[in-house]
Write an enzyme that holds these catalytic residues in place. Structure first.
Site, PDB file in Angstrom:
ATOM      1  N   ARG A  31      53.093  19.554  76.036  1.00 11.81           N
ATOM      2  CA  ARG A  31      53.354  19.866  74.632  1.00 11.81           C
ATOM      3  C   ARG A  31      53.697  21.352  74.518  1.00 11.81           C
ATOM      4  NH1 ARG A  31      50.441  23.680  74.687  1.00 11.81           N
ATOM      5  NH2 ARG A  31      50.659  23.843  72.430  1.00 11.81           N
ATOM      6  N   ALA A  61      56.851  23.592  72.276  1.00 13.03           N
ATOM      7  CA  ALA A  61      58.297  23.342  72.176  1.00 13.03           C
ATOM      8  C   ALA A  61      59.066  23.565  73.500  1.00 13.03           C
ATOM      9  CB  ALA A  61      58.878  24.191  71.045  1.00 13.03           C
ATOM     10  N   GLN A  66      44.261  22.708  70.024  1.00 13.82           N
ATOM     11  CA  GLN A  66      45.043  23.398  71.069  1.00 13.82           C
ATOM     12  C   GLN A  66      44.552  24.834  71.280  1.00 13.82           C
ATOM     13  OE1 GLN A  66      46.313  21.459  68.703  1.00 13.82           O
ATOM     14  NE2 GLN A  66      48.192  20.437  69.326  1.00 13.82           N
ATOM     15  N   ASP A 111      58.144  25.844  66.535  1.00 14.00           N
ATOM     16  CA  ASP A 111      58.788  24.625  67.036  1.00 14.00           C
ATOM     17  C   ASP A 111      60.240  24.541  66.600  1.00 14.00           C
ATOM     18  OD1 ASP A 111      55.776  23.973  66.976  1.00 14.00           O
ATOM     19  OD2 ASP A 111      56.723  22.526  68.331  1.00 14.00           O
ATOM     20  N   ASN A 154      55.734  25.588  62.633  1.00 11.26           N
ATOM     21  CA  ASN A 154      54.813  25.744  63.766  1.00 11.26           C
ATOM     22  C   ASN A 154      53.584  24.890  63.436  1.00 11.26           C
ATOM     23  OD1 ASN A 154      54.130  26.967  66.337  1.00 11.26           O
ATOM     24  ND2 ASN A 154      52.601  28.155  65.257  1.00 11.26           N
ATOM     25  N   LYS A 155      52.652  24.879  64.335  1.00  9.09           N
ATOM     26  CA  LYS A 155      51.445  24.046  64.180  1.00  9.09           C
ATOM     27  C   LYS A 155      50.833  24.176  62.790  1.00  9.09           C
ATOM     28  CE  LYS A 155      50.128  21.749  66.467  1.00  9.09           C
ATOM     29  NZ  LYS A 155      50.591  20.345  66.326  1.00  9.09           N
TER      30      LYS A 155
HETATM   31  O1  MRU Z   1      51.644  19.809  68.791  1.00 11.45           O
HETATM   32  P1  MRU Z   1      51.891  20.872  69.810  1.00 11.45           P
HETATM   33  O2  MRU Z   1      50.692  21.212  70.610  1.00 11.45           O
HETATM   34  O3  MRU Z   1      53.089  20.557  70.676  1.00 11.45           O
HETATM   35  O4  MRU Z   1      52.277  22.149  68.947  1.00 11.45           O
HETATM   36  C1  MRU Z   1      52.645  23.324  69.602  1.00 11.45           C
HETATM   37  C2  MRU Z   1      52.923  24.454  68.693  1.00 11.45           C
HETATM   38  O5  MRU Z   1      52.860  24.354  67.486  1.00 11.45           O
HETATM   39  C3  MRU Z   1      53.361  25.735  69.348  1.00 11.45           C
HETATM   40  O6  MRU Z   1      52.926  26.835  68.620  1.00 11.45           O
HETATM   41  C4  MRU Z   1      54.899  25.760  69.416  1.00 11.45           C
HETATM   42  O7  MRU Z   1      55.392  24.599  70.001  1.00 11.45           O
HETATM   43  C5  MRU Z   1      55.396  26.934  70.156  1.00 11.45           C
HETATM   44  S1  MRU Z   1      55.114  26.789  71.873  1.00 11.45           S
HETATM   45  C6  MRU Z   1      55.675  28.137  72.680  1.00 11.45           C
END
Ligand code: MRU
Length: 349
Positions: free
Chosen positions: A48, A50, A198, A239, A249-250
């Site tokens: 996981r 991006a 996370q 993302d 983003n998250k």
């Molecule tokens: O659901 P996830 O764990 O894939 O979410 C990840 C995020 O929100 C990260 O902050 C984003 O992908 C940037 S990763 C460099």
């Protein structure tokens, strides 16, 4: 660079990934040999973040196409389109997934003079190259971003945009690693990041492993640590960034951005160019993934809400660009006006 985990690599006939759903208590690598296994690994967040999703998707395309060596070119190209749509259906928000799929499809068109069998080999080569490329991009993000981190800084981050979210070095955490490498004292506050944790499971894990001082807080404590003047800057990943600088983003990032503004704390978003989607004019157009309610009501196996309760579980939110101090990219630090300055990044490519 600090010794960061190599958590995604090609080995023999399989894509080997560290299963991030089991961290931090279990370190287990799993081998993915089919496109269905790659789809599932992305869907359930074994891999996981991006950029890491993008890399996994490129290998996923190879896994889905390697059985097609004996096809005619038109049939192979058709299969590549179908497999690409399938992989993109695993998670909708991170644009790196589609970016990687389209890159593979473009390569197929560009190199159609080769035999299909040669093309298949070329796809594996390209996916492996994307790991190297992502490493170089993230190191550059670190190089530019470390200039924004003063000696003794306390950095707050949300979710995991570290090495585990990319091929190796991270986006939001790359400037932290680079600053530490440079000899600066840097400490991090990691939001735990409900509901899938996370921040607690991955960011706290990888920073601790790298020897960077990290303090874990619950998401609802960010306001307090800011009010107590314990945070000097915020760095998060993304993302997808729209053309005007709004970014997804998250879930919870938007709240952190508002808090940072209220407390006069700089708020940076670290992204590779592959996360910028100029096709979307604003954040309103970014598709937001909704995930099963069980992630909220029985995260990690324990029921914490009444049976049958209604749940809303968006995995991402959109932070309006007005809250962003700067974007940190592999081509430098981008300040407002974002619409002009983000699109300029692509003109010089
Ligand atoms: O659901 P996830 O764990 O894939 O979410 C990840 C995020 O929100 C990260 O902050 C984003 O992908 C940037 S990763 C460099």
């Amino acid at each position: 660079m600090l010794d960061l985990l190599e958590h995604i690599r090609w080995e023999g006939d399989a894509l080997v990934i560290l299963d991030q759903t089991l961290l931090p208590t279990e370190t287990k690598y799993v081998s993915l040999r089919t496109i269905d296994e790659a789809w599932e690994a992305i869907r359930v967040l074994r891999v996981r973040g991006a950029p890491a999703i993008g890399v996994a998707a490129a290998f996923g395309m190879y896994l889905g196409l390697r059985e097609g060596r004996s096809l005619s070119f038109p049939a192979f190209e058709k299969l590549a389109k179908k497999q690409g749509e399938y992989l993109c259906s695993s998670r909708p928000t991170a644009v790196n997934l589609r970016w990687a799929v389209e890159r593979v499809q473009k390569l197929i068109r560009q190199e159609k003079a080769r035999s299909v069998s040669e093309l298949v080999d070329r796809l594996l080569e390209e996916a492996r190259h994307m790991i190297e490329e992502d490493n170089a991009v993230c190191l550059n993000i670190g190089r530019y971003g470390m200039e924004l981190i003063p000696e003794g800084a306390r950095v707050l981050t949300h979710c995991n945009a570290g090495g585990l979210a990319t091929a190796r070095y991270g986006t939001a955490l790359s400037p932290v690693y680079a600053a530490v490498q440079q000899g600066k004292r840097v400490a991090v506050y990691a939001d735990e990041t409900r509901p899938l944790l996370q921040g607690a499971r991955l960011t706290a894990y990888e920073l601790q492993r790298a020897g960077v001082p990290v303090t874990l807080i619950c998401d609802n404590m960010a306001a307090t640590v800011m009010a107590q003047k314990k945070v000097d800057l915020v760095i998060v990943g993304a993302d997808r960034v729209a053309a005007n600088g709004d970014f997804a983003n998250k879930i919870g990032t938007y709240g952190v951005a508002i808090l940072a503004k209220e407390h006069g704390i700089p708020f940076y978003c670290a992204v590779p160019l592959s996360t910028i989607d100029l096709k979307l004019s604003s954040g309103e157009q970014i598709p937001i993934e909704e995930r099963p309610g069980e992630e909220v009501t029985q995260g990690f196996g324990k029921q914490t809400a009444p049976t049958g309760i209604n749940v809303f579980n968006p995995a991402f939110d959109v932070t309006p660009h007005k809250y962003v101090t700067s974007f940190i990219t592999e081509k430098g630090v981008i300040n407002p006006p974002f619409k002009k300055n983000l699109s300029n990044l692509f003109k010089t490519e």
